[in-house]
Design a protein around this motif. Structure first.
Motif, PDB file in Angstrom:
ATOM      1  N   ALA A 148      22.808  27.694  32.645  1.00  0.00           N
ATOM      2  CA  ALA A 148      24.076  27.640  31.917  1.00  0.00           C
ATOM      3  C   ALA A 148      24.804  28.980  31.978  1.00  0.00           C
ATOM      4  N   VAL A 149      24.048  30.080  32.170  1.00  0.00           N
ATOM      5  CA  VAL A 149      24.673  31.403  32.265  1.00  0.00           C
ATOM      6  C   VAL A 149      25.671  31.431  33.431  1.00  0.00           C
ATOM      7  N   VAL A 150      25.373  30.681  34.507  1.00  0.00           N
ATOM      8  CA  VAL A 150      26.302  30.633  35.642  1.00  0.00           C
ATOM      9  C   VAL A 150      27.674  30.145  35.165  1.00  0.00           C
ATOM     10  N   VAL A 151      27.668  29.107  34.332  1.00  0.00           N
ATOM     11  CA  VAL A 151      28.930  28.543  33.838  1.00  0.00           C
ATOM     12  C   VAL A 151      29.615  29.500  32.868  1.00  0.00           C
ATOM     13  N   THR A 152      28.852  30.039  31.917  1.00  0.00           N
ATOM     14  CA  THR A 152      29.487  30.884  30.897  1.00  0.00           C
ATOM     15  C   THR A 152      29.969  32.204  31.508  1.00  0.00           C
ATOM     16  N   ALA A 153      29.255  32.690  32.537  1.00  0.00           N
ATOM     17  CA  ALA A 153      29.728  33.918  33.205  1.00  0.00           C
ATOM     18  C   ALA A 153      31.095  33.668  33.835  1.00  0.00           C
ATOM     19  N   ILE A 154      31.293  32.459  34.386  1.00  0.00           N
ATOM     20  CA  ILE A 154      32.601  32.147  34.976  1.00  0.00           C
ATOM     21  C   ILE A 154      33.669  32.063  33.886  1.00  0.00           C
ATOM     22  N   VAL A 155      33.287  31.504  32.713  1.00  0.00           N
ATOM     23  CA  VAL A 155      34.244  31.453  31.595  1.00  0.00           C
ATOM     24  C   VAL A 155      34.707  32.862  31.239  1.00  0.00           C
ATOM     25  N   PHE A 156      33.734  33.792  31.115  1.00  0.00           N
ATOM     26  CA  PHE A 156      34.099  35.155  30.737  1.00  0.00           C
ATOM     27  C   PHE A 156      34.751  35.912  31.891  1.00  0.00           C
ATOM     28  N   GLY A 157      34.377  35.553  33.122  1.00  0.00           N
ATOM     29  CA  GLY A 157      35.068  36.124  34.273  1.00  0.00           C
ATOM     30  C   GLY A 157      36.540  35.731  34.253  1.00  0.00           C
ATOM     31  N   ALA A 158      36.793  34.466  33.868  1.00  0.00           N
ATOM     32  CA  ALA A 158      38.169  33.980  33.766  1.00  0.00           C
ATOM     33  C   ALA A 158      38.932  34.736  32.684  1.00  0.00           C
ATOM     34  N   LEU A 159      38.253  34.990  31.538  1.00  0.00           N
ATOM     35  CA  LEU A 159      38.886  35.764  30.448  1.00  0.00           C
ATOM     36  C   LEU A 159      39.281  37.147  30.957  1.00  0.00           C
TER      37      LEU A 159
END
Lengths: 349, 306
Positions: A292-303
């Motif tokens: 799930a870190v893969v997904v959340t890292a992309i969320v924060f990368g987007a931020l």
């Protein structure tokens, strides 16, 4: 309560937390006199507006967050509160540059592994001091890992101003690493580099280790209750704590190595805008699950990628994004508590 | 008195740098005695610095101090609402409060003054000379020619010592930190005690932050707390959760920070980042040494009810 509902809960918690964050962030933006709609639209366009924005900005920014997020998730699983990913990342970046610059004529197949291994080793080394203090002297790791971050930042400052300063002597930065040490592009025509793939492979490896091996079981047992694990007599907690520290430090160090080898190609003051701290939000939103870190890292990368656009197009200071990261952590904690209260009431009644 | 010149200026710097650490650490001592470790202390410090700056522009330097204190308390209240009332993990909550505080203070500052980095000039809090005492050679000017924040730090030591170890409420607070179950069984309101202790620590850390902007520098800069809140937590450990040792530890760290100025005066070519790192390295060394073995409150960082 149905098992189907239970398996949905982690994703549901994360979604609820993100929604709560969005609402609070909108209210705070409005309070600050910024139209939230414009700010969010600018942020979204900056992160996902075009294929190139997504790959060359969002995914590139997500890469150090992915690695540091994995470092935090792994440590926290063992109840090792490593708040020191920021320092370990700096140690890794310095070691990577030092090794790459020292091997000017070498082939990429030699210099890239050497660079990344040096970064991982330096990160692990940086984590070993708090590990020794925790296991040997009973000093809590929260404060020691935090203090080590400051030591790393000043050490980096010292090295780029002095011993490792570029030969031109213009800026406080190191020489550029040789082209052979640059990480290859992952998707031609974009800036996305091999580091992102390395992050995904490590995520899979950590997930397999945690869920499919005896060592992973021991680590989760120590994380659930160090005393119970010790009392059970099956194994000692200390080696597990050491493993959590060293692996976490190595992955965070690798984040620094990947960043200099893949993006900046040199080391300078202020390399990281605080990825080691953002990583805590990344890991928590992923409920400490490496995949799930893969997904959340992309969320924060987007931020992060959208933050710049938000400042440019909507006039909202980019530092707002740091505040939003904190809101995500608090929202996850609060939603988590509410779920626990609801489910425990359900099982009792 | 010329022979005291160098020593005197070193001591003046040392005490000035120790005051914010002492204020934040003395507050945190009360919070940790009640069983709550607040990594968000750094957040209270930076809010105190910004609150102090904005308050001083509107109300003058003393009004600024008051606003700074309240701003620090507000940040701690957010922490307490989660970590004590909702019972979330203290370490993670504190980290979030720190990250958020550094972000939002930066955002407020930039919204108000722009991102140009133009230096802000604030009205500063003047030093008060204590008659007679300030005339003692070397130590007099260092300890007794300081702003009101220093005297408040001195005052807190006996007051907190008396409160924690000589009063029934102090005993109840320590009981909450050692064994919340036993305290609860004895009728002590655990959650309220912890909330109040945390907010008190936030108010003190807010004053520490206001000291940074209104006494120490006369300006505000983003991230100007620079880890003072974290060092304060180390200071509490080194001071063995006892106010009189806590202020002694704070003075030790103030001295370590002041050393960089003294050494730079001797040789300007010495690499200053290494001196900036010195207080952090000393904190680690001291934690690793004999101090590390001292006993923390047994209920520290543990949730309640479990």
């Amino acid at each position: 309560m149905s098992t189907r509902f239970r398996t949905l809960t982690p994703a549901l918690t994360a979604a609820t937390a993100l929604l709560a964050t969005l609402v609070v962030a909108a209210a705070l933006l409005a309070l600050g006199g910024y139209p939230p709609g414009d700010a969010f639209a600018a942020l979204f366009r900056g992160a996902f507006g075009t294929w190139d924005r997504f790959v060359s900005f969002t995914l590139v920014r997500a890469t150090p967050l992915l690695l540091t997020g994995l470092a935090i998730a792994f440590a926290f699983r063992a109840r090792v509160w490593n708040i020191g990913a920021e320092g370990q990342l700096h140690a890794g970046a310095l070691a990577a540059v030092a090794v790459a610059v020292a091997l000017p004529g070498a082939h990429g197949l030699v210099v890239i592994p050497a660079t990344l291994l040096a970064a991982a080793a330096a990160g692990a080394l940086w984590a070993s001091a708090p590990a020794a203090m925790k296991t040997g002297m009973g000093v809590g790791e929260v404060i020691t890992t935090l203090l080590m971050n400051f030591v790393a930042l000043f050490m980096a400052q010292f090295l780029v101003q002095g011993p490792l300063r570029e030969d031109r002597g213009v800026f406080n930065q190191t020489n550029e690493i040789p082209p052979a040490a640059h990480l290859p592009d992952l998707i031609p025509g974009t800036r996305l580099h091999l580091g992102f793939l390395i992050g995904i492979l490590i995520a899979i490896a950590l997930w397999l280790y945690l869920t499919r091996t005896p060592g992973g079981f021991r680590l989760r047992a120590v994380g659930a209750s160090p005393r119970a694990a010790e009392v059970s007599g099956r194994f000692r907690a200390q080696p597990v704590v050491w493993l959590a520290f060293l692996a976490s430090g190595a992955i965070a160090g690798l984040a620094g190595g990947v960043q200099v080898a893949g993006v900046t190609h040199r080391m300078y003051e202020g390399l990281s805008p605080g990825w080691g701290y953002t990583a805590i939000a990344v890991a928590l939103l992923a409920r400490l699950n490496p995949l799930a870190v893969v997904v959340t890292a992309i969320v924060f990368g987007a931020l992060s990628a959208g933050g710049g656009a938000m400042q440019r197009d909507a006039g909202v200071p980019e530092v707002w994004v740091r505040g939003i990261e904190a809101l995500v952590i608090l929202a996850v904690l609060a939603v988590d508590r509410s779920w626990q209260a609801l489910t425990s009431r359900g099982s009792r009644g | 008195m010329a022979e005291f010149g160098a020593l005197s200026s070193f001591l003046v710097a040392a005490v000035g740098l120790a005051v914010p650490l002492a204020l934040a650490a003395l507050g945190e001592t009360v919070s940790e005695r009640a069983g709550v470790i607040n990594i968000g202390l750094e957040g209270s410090v930076i809010w105190g610095a910004l609150g102090g700056a904005l308050g001083a522009l509107a109300l003058g330097p003393y009004g600024g101090l008051a606003v700074g204190v309240l701003a620090g308390g507000m940040a701690a209240l957010v922490f307490a609402a989660f970590a004590v009332w909702l019972n979330t993990d203290q370490i993670i909550t504190g980290t979030a409060v720190t990250i958020g505080s550094l972000g939002f203070t930066g955002a407020v500052f930039q919204s108000r003054f722009g991102a140009t980095g133009l230096a802000l000039e604030l009205p500063t809090v003047p030093a008060w000379e204590v008659p007679l005492l300030a005339r003692i050679p070397a130590v007099g000017p260092a300890f007794f020619d300081q702003a009101v924040t220093a005297y408040l730090a001195y005052l807190l030591v006996p007051v907190l010592g008396w409160f924690l170890f000589r009063t029934r409420r102090g005993l109840a607070l320590r009981a909450v930190g050692e064994s919340p179950e036993a305290a609860h069984a004895a009728g002590v309101p655990v959650v309220w005690t912890r909330m109040l202790a945390v907010v008190f620590a936030g108010l003190a850390a807010g004053l520490a932050g206001a000291h940074l902007s209104l006494v120490h520098t006369g300006t505000f800069a983003e991230n100007m707390s620079a880890g003072k809140g974290f060092i304060a937590i180390a200071v509490v450990v080194l001071g063995r959760w006892n106010p009189k040792w806590v202020i002694a530890a704070a003075l030790f760290f103030g001295g370590a920070e002041a050393l960089q100025f003294a050494l730079q005066a001797v040789d300007a070519d010495l690499p200053y980042p290494l001196f900036l790192a010195l207080p952090y390295v000393l904190s680690l060394a001291a934690l690793a040494g004999w101090f590390g073995r001292s006993q923390a409150p047994r209920g520290l960082a543990l949730p309640w009810p479990r």
